[in-house]
Scaffold this active site. Structure first.
Site, mmCIF file in Angstrom:
data_model
loop_
_atom_site.group_PDB
_atom_site.id
_atom_site.type_symbol
_atom_site.label_atom_id
_atom_site.label_comp_id
_atom_site.label_asym_id
_atom_site.label_seq_id
_atom_site.Cartn_x
_atom_site.Cartn_y
_atom_site.Cartn_z
ATOM 1 N N LYS A 46 59.942 53.980 31.872
ATOM 2 C CA LYS A 46 58.820 53.948 32.806
ATOM 3 C C LYS A 46 57.526 54.483 32.158
ATOM 4 O O LYS A 46 56.450 53.911 32.330
ATOM 5 C CB LYS A 46 59.153 54.741 34.067
ATOM 6 C CG LYS A 46 60.293 54.083 34.844
ATOM 7 C CD LYS A 46 60.628 54.800 36.108
ATOM 8 C CE LYS A 46 61.975 54.320 36.650
ATOM 9 N NZ LYS A 46 62.036 52.873 36.913
ATOM 10 N N ALA A 48 56.711 54.682 28.867
ATOM 11 C CA ALA A 48 56.220 53.768 27.825
ATOM 12 C C ALA A 48 55.602 52.525 28.457
ATOM 13 O O ALA A 48 54.546 52.047 28.011
ATOM 14 C CB ALA A 48 57.381 53.380 26.908
ATOM 15 N N THR A 227 53.609 51.548 46.769
ATOM 16 C CA THR A 227 53.692 50.130 46.386
ATOM 17 C C THR A 227 54.712 49.444 47.283
ATOM 18 O O THR A 227 55.797 49.973 47.540
ATOM 19 C CB THR A 227 54.046 49.958 44.892
ATOM 20 O OG1 THR A 227 55.274 50.637 44.612
ATOM 21 C CG2 THR A 227 52.961 50.526 43.993
ATOM 22 N N GLY A 258 56.446 47.891 38.913
ATOM 23 C CA GLY A 258 55.862 49.146 39.405
ATOM 24 C C GLY A 258 55.105 49.853 38.285
ATOM 25 O O GLY A 258 54.053 50.463 38.516
ATOM 26 N N ASP A 259 55.629 49.766 37.069
ATOM 27 C CA ASP A 259 54.957 50.405 35.926
ATOM 28 C C ASP A 259 53.654 49.672 35.583
ATOM 29 O O ASP A 259 52.663 50.308 35.206
ATOM 30 C CB ASP A 259 55.884 50.415 34.708
ATOM 31 C CG ASP A 259 57.184 51.151 35.005
ATOM 32 O OD1 ASP A 259 57.151 52.109 35.802
ATOM 33 O OD2 ASP A 259 58.228 50.759 34.449
ATOM 34 N N ASN A 283 47.422 45.561 41.980
ATOM 35 C CA ASN A 283 48.306 44.634 42.716
ATOM 36 C C ASN A 283 48.378 43.294 41.993
ATOM 37 O O ASN A 283 49.456 42.728 41.793
ATOM 38 C CB ASN A 283 47.717 44.304 44.105
ATOM 39 C CG ASN A 283 48.036 45.327 45.171
ATOM 40 O OD1 ASN A 283 48.883 46.190 44.976
ATOM 41 N ND2 ASN A 283 47.351 45.226 46.299
ATOM 42 N N SER A 289 52.863 40.160 36.406
ATOM 43 C CA SER A 289 53.985 40.588 35.560
ATOM 44 C C SER A 289 55.329 40.062 36.091
ATOM 45 O O SER A 289 56.230 39.799 35.312
ATOM 46 C CB SER A 289 54.020 42.110 35.421
ATOM 47 O OG SER A 289 54.623 42.700 36.554
#
Ligand code: RIB
Length: 324
Positions: A46, A48, A227, A258-259, A283, A289
């Site tokens: 998370k 990195a 989130t 999320g990261d 967002n 991603s």
């Protein structure tokens, strides 16, 4: 476009893993052996991931982490270099293997992750003190919960002493976190599942999400940015609650989304955007991603983004954002 002289400065204290990702027809049940269709070896963790996301957008990013003295550790260091992340405090140990994560991704893009922390668990408070200069040189410090809690608390306390703003992504979530963690967080940024675990409250409707976020505020967080996956994100502060929606997409792999959000949020806040605008853009980047497979390799770089997502990113020297 941002020039190097005005790059937002971000420091991440957290984990670095190698992700072993299997794509499966559905997430396995206990005791079941499933045949997967594809495999990817990726750089993850998370911490990195958040560092690489902020660097891909153009941030000046320093990582404080620990990897094993092994092939995975060597490759993770090389990956940080390729992504332009400062590795002065990515330390190496022969006392443990590098962190690894076994990840199964189902056809709807949802995942299930098992992390073996390895060297991440050996990041110490003394390592944080050694990294004082890079933490103090940042506008924003980001932490998660994949290194020892006392190390995270030491980093947050140091950031508070040095007047550096903090974002805490409480993942993987643990119940009964000390109130000190919240009190040292300018922004706490969990997802729905993590919020349920942290508060013991269901988070299905917007009203429930707000109620749960208010529990985290009461524990001392300056603000909560929750989130909500395909529903975007929700800002809850003492004064207001604002839902920031996101355009719908078809996810193929949500690993690290999320990261991508947290790293982008930090970048945009350090670039002096308002929190609402930072959330809107984060967002959009997280949504991009999830449309590609993989962890860091699914994160878009500045050059892949519509110019509107990078517009106005003028970075102030002190990078103060309005959330206290
Ligand atoms: O948030 C996704 C990350 O969680 C993966 O990269 C994995 O390494 C785990 O840390």
């Amino acid at each position: 476009m941002i020039t190097p002289a005005t790059q937002p400065r971000i420091c991440v204290v957290g984990s670095s893993n190698v992700d072993l990702i299997s794509y499966v027809p559905r997430l396995p049940r206990p005791g079941e052996t499933l045949r997967g269709s594809r495999f990817r070896l990726e750089y993850g963790g998370k911490g990195a991931n958040q560092a690489v996301m902020a660097a891909k957008l153009g941030g000046q990013v320093a990582m404080v982490a620990k990897v094993g003295h092994d092939a995975f550790g060597k490759n993770m260091l090389a990956n940080f270099h390729t992504c332009g992340v400062d590795t002065q405090f990515v330390l190496s140990t022969s006392q443990a293997f590098s962190g690894v994560a076994s990840i199964a991704v189902g056809p709807d893009g949802e995942n299930s992750i098992t992390v073996v922390a390895g060297a991440n668990d050996l990041l110490t408070e003394a390592d944080i003190e050694a990294a004082r200069a890079v933490i103090g040189g940042a506008q924003i410090l980001i932490c998660q919960l994949e290194v020892p809690l006392k190390t995270t608390l030491a980093a947050l306390a140091l950031a508070r002493n040095l007047n550096v703003r903090t974002i805490v992504n409480p993942a993987p979530a643990q119940p009964d976190l000390p109130e000190k963690l919240y009190a040292l967080s300018n922004i706490v940024c969990p997802n729905e599942t993590e919020t349920e675990l942290l508060t013991g409250q269901a988070v299905e409707t917007m009203e429930q999400a707000e109620r749960a976020a208010r529990i985290l505020l009461k524990r001392g967080a300056g603000a909560v940015v929750l989130t909500l996956g395909s529903r975007g994100s929700l800002l809850v502060t003492a004064e207001e609650t604002i839902h920031v929606p996101v355009a719908p997409v078809d996810p193929v792999d949500t690993t690290g989304a999320g990261d991508a959000f947290v790293g982008s949020l930090a970048y945009f806040l350090a670039a002096d955007l308002t929190i609402m605008e930072a959330m809107r853009r984060a967002n959009a980047i997280a949504a991009m991603s999830v449309q590609s497979p993989g962890t860091q390799s699914s994160f878009p770089a500045a050059a892949d983004l519509p110019p509107s997502l990078l517009q106005g990113c003028a970075c102030a020297t002190h990078g103060s954002f309005s959330i206290q």
